[in-house]
Design an enzyme around this catalytic site. Structure first.
Site, PDB file in Angstrom:
ATOM      1  N   SER A 213       0.854  -1.185   0.000  1.00 54.85           N
ATOM      2  CA  SER A 213       0.000   0.000   0.000  1.00 54.85           C
ATOM      3  C   SER A 213       0.892   1.239   0.000  1.00 54.85           C
ATOM      4  O   SER A 213       2.110   1.126   0.113  1.00 54.85           O
ATOM      5  CB  SER A 213      -0.860   0.011   1.256  1.00 54.85           C
ATOM      6  OG  SER A 213      -0.008   0.173   2.370  1.00 54.85           O
ATOM      7  N   LYS A 214       0.258   2.397  -0.081  1.00 52.38           N
ATOM      8  CA  LYS A 214       1.009   3.656  -0.019  1.00 52.38           C
ATOM      9  C   LYS A 214       1.795   3.720   1.293  1.00 52.38           C
ATOM     10  O   LYS A 214       2.928   4.154   1.348  1.00 52.38           O
ATOM     11  CB  LYS A 214       0.022   4.831  -0.087  1.00 52.38           C
ATOM     12  CG  LYS A 214      -0.106   5.399  -1.477  1.00 52.38           C
ATOM     13  CD  LYS A 214      -0.231   6.921  -1.413  1.00 52.38           C
ATOM     14  CE  LYS A 214       0.482   7.590  -2.547  1.00 52.38           C
ATOM     15  NZ  LYS A 214      -0.094   7.561  -3.822  1.00 52.38           N
ATOM     16  N   ARG A 215       1.115   3.273   2.369  1.00 50.77           N
ATOM     17  CA  ARG A 215       1.720   3.325   3.698  1.00 50.77           C
ATOM     18  C   ARG A 215       2.934   2.381   3.782  1.00 50.77           C
ATOM     19  O   ARG A 215       3.984   2.738   4.299  1.00 50.77           O
ATOM     20  CB  ARG A 215       0.666   2.932   4.743  1.00 50.77           C
ATOM     21  CG  ARG A 215       0.954   3.493   6.093  1.00 50.77           C
ATOM     22  CD  ARG A 215      -0.152   3.177   7.096  1.00 50.77           C
ATOM     23  NE  ARG A 215       0.485   2.923   8.368  1.00 50.77           N
ATOM     24  CZ  ARG A 215       0.835   1.731   8.813  1.00 50.77           C
ATOM     25  NH1 ARG A 215       0.588   0.666   8.084  1.00 50.77           N
ATOM     26  NH2 ARG A 215       1.417   1.597   9.984  1.00 50.77           N
TER      27      ARG A 215
END
Ligand code: GLU
Length: 495
Positions: free
Chosen positions: A258-260
């Protein structure tokens, strides 16, 4: 169906919303390989229709990253080409024209629904446990009615009119035929109320007008893929080969990056963005090898590939549609292999800037010898200053504490250093053959272990506990400097 169709025209179409990461670099690499292999063209198209998420620095980053990786486009915003402009914000009218063509053929419609209205519909659908979708309110407005409302200045979008009944079958190069019920497809927006086209229209129009033969893209586009094929068909165009690449998973294989996760990995100093790879000490050759194998393989055994090998050996047929977990330690492994694969001259040229950045004046006369001494030991270029910076230092920073480690007293160390110096002064040439046994004899004579004497000498000559082998270092330093360092150490030890 064959990927060897000649010549392939493929495009890498990033949105300038962030820096180039390994996932997009992989797409660009596969594009490049197919283009080079078939004598075709690799096209860079900037998909900047989403003005809100636009990041000015991203575009420059794409060029730098492709340049560093050595996979330069043949056509693109900087290169120009027969289908200019290669930036979607400059192609607005083309999208509008095609949207209108779809309206005229009955395959698209003007929609005047306000966002409040759409939200209400959405909430109702969620309450009824339905997947939210456009409810078709404006699907059947007459052309006259729509024209009147546009005249009156009513805000509107243009939506694609997906057939309500039947099924649509599309073909993905890696997954074969995919069939969906048309009732599951949404009447996607093609042109937003601000007049900008969305991806679903802009990419299709550009792919067709730019004569793209293979659309290679991420599998996040699989759900909307049938709509893209339907747009092609509605416009009466022949579809390209559609190739949806595998998803890249987190290193533990549990879920997508994910982006995170991406941010987290970057904070941990892991190689996520191409722009960071050089600073982290990786060679472009290693990055290319690493990303090539994230979802592609040649056979079960070969893992070392240069870009040239890949151009010869790559094939779309061998892409694996299954998700692939990112293995960061594999990059270190490839980096070691590619470092060892460089000629000494090339390796020397790559390490030189690292010493210069560390503030050393690099003397070209012994750079090749230094390169030869450390090449096989280097995994990342970040290590070379720590390993070999002492070669470029006039005086190394010796302290009593550092010299007399390894359970030696200062007087033992002073005595050993003096004996080593006397030995070296006597030897016409200091190398393994001439000096190793006498050094062992010095240790034995003083009732020390040979390792203690070698360790002491290493510390005195390099200021380090770990270094390339002593007899590789000594000829590079030269006898004068070796004696000088022994003298400085003796001075510290006896004072
Ligand atoms: N602009 C799209 C993206 O960055 C490109 C997808 C495609 O290659 O068609 O995700």
């Amino acid at each position: 169906m064959s990927s060897k169709q000649n010549p392939a025209r493929v495009r890498f179409a990033p949105s300038p919303t962030g820096f180039l990461h390994i996932g997009s670099a992989r797409t660009a690499l596969y594009d490049y390989l197919l283009a080079r292999q078939t004598g075709g063209s690799f096209i860079l198209r900037i998909e900047d229709t989403d003005q809100k998420r636009y990041q000015e620095s991203a575009e420059e980053d794409f060029s730098n990253a492709l340049d560093w990786l050595g996979i330069l486009p043949d056509e693109g915003p900087e290169q120009g080409g027969p289908h200019s402009p290669y930036r979607q914000s400059l192609r607005k009218d083309l999208y509008r024209d095609h949207a209108e063509q779809l309206i005229n053929s009955g395959d698209a419609f003007y929609c005047f629904c306000s966002s409040e209205q759409l939200n209400l519909v959405r909430e109702e659908q969620i309450k009824r446990n339905e997947t939210p979708h456009y409810d078709g309110s404006c699907r059947n407005l007459s052309q006259e009615e729509a024209a009147k409302r546009i005249q009156a200045g009513d805000s509107h979008v243009i939506r694609f009119k997906v057939p309500k009944l039947g099924i649509t079958t599309v073909t993905d190069f890696l997954r074969g035929e995919i069939t969906v019920e048309n009732s599951t497809l949404d009447d996607m927006i093609l042109i937003k109320s601000n007049g900008f086209a969305v991806y679903h229209l802009a990419a299709i129009v550009d792919d067709y007008l730019m004569a793209i033969t293979h659309v290679i893209r991420g599998s996040e586009w699989l759900p909307t893929f049938p709509i893209h094929a339907l747009i092609y068909r509605a416009l009466g165009w022949k579809e390209p080969y559609w190739v949806h690449l595998s998803v890249l998973l987190k290193p533990d294989g549990k879920g997508k990056m994910s982006k995170r996760d991406t941010q987290l990995a970057q904070d941990q100093g892991l190689p996520i963005f191409t722009k960071d790879m050089e600073e982290l000490g990786y060679l472009p050759e290693s990055v290319i090898n690493w990303i090539a194998l994230m979802g592609w393989s040649y056979d079960d055994k070969t893992e070392f590939f240069t870009l040239e090998d890949l151009i010869k050996k790559f094939s779309l047929e061998k892409l694996n549609p299954s998700p692939a977990a990112i293995n960061f330690s594999k990059l270190d492994h490839f980096n070691g292999l590619h470092i060892r694969n460089l000629s000494i001259e090339d390796f020397a040229a790559r390490i030189k800037p690292w010493f210069e950045k560390a503030g050393f004046t690099v003397d070209n006369s012994n750079l090749l010898q230094i390169a030869a001494a450390i090449q096989t030991r280097t995994k990342k270029l970040t290590e070379v200053v720590g390993m070999a910076g002492f070669f470029f230092q006039k005086n190394i920073d010796l302290t009593l504490d550092r010299i007399i480690s390894d359970k030696l007293t200062a007087s033992q160390a002073a005595e050993a250093a003096q004996k080593i110096k006397d030995l070296f002064l006597d030897l016409p040439e200091i190398n393994g053959d001439t000096a190793e046994q006498p050094l062992r004899d010095i240790a034995a004579g003083m009732e020390l272990k040979a390792g203690q004497v070698f360790g002491l000498l290493r510390e005195i000559l390099t200021g380090q506990k770990i270094s390339p082998p002593l007899f590789d270092i000594i000829p590079i330093l030269g006898k004068d400097l070796v004696i000088q360092r022994l003298d400085s150490a003796i001075e510290i030890l006896v004072s």
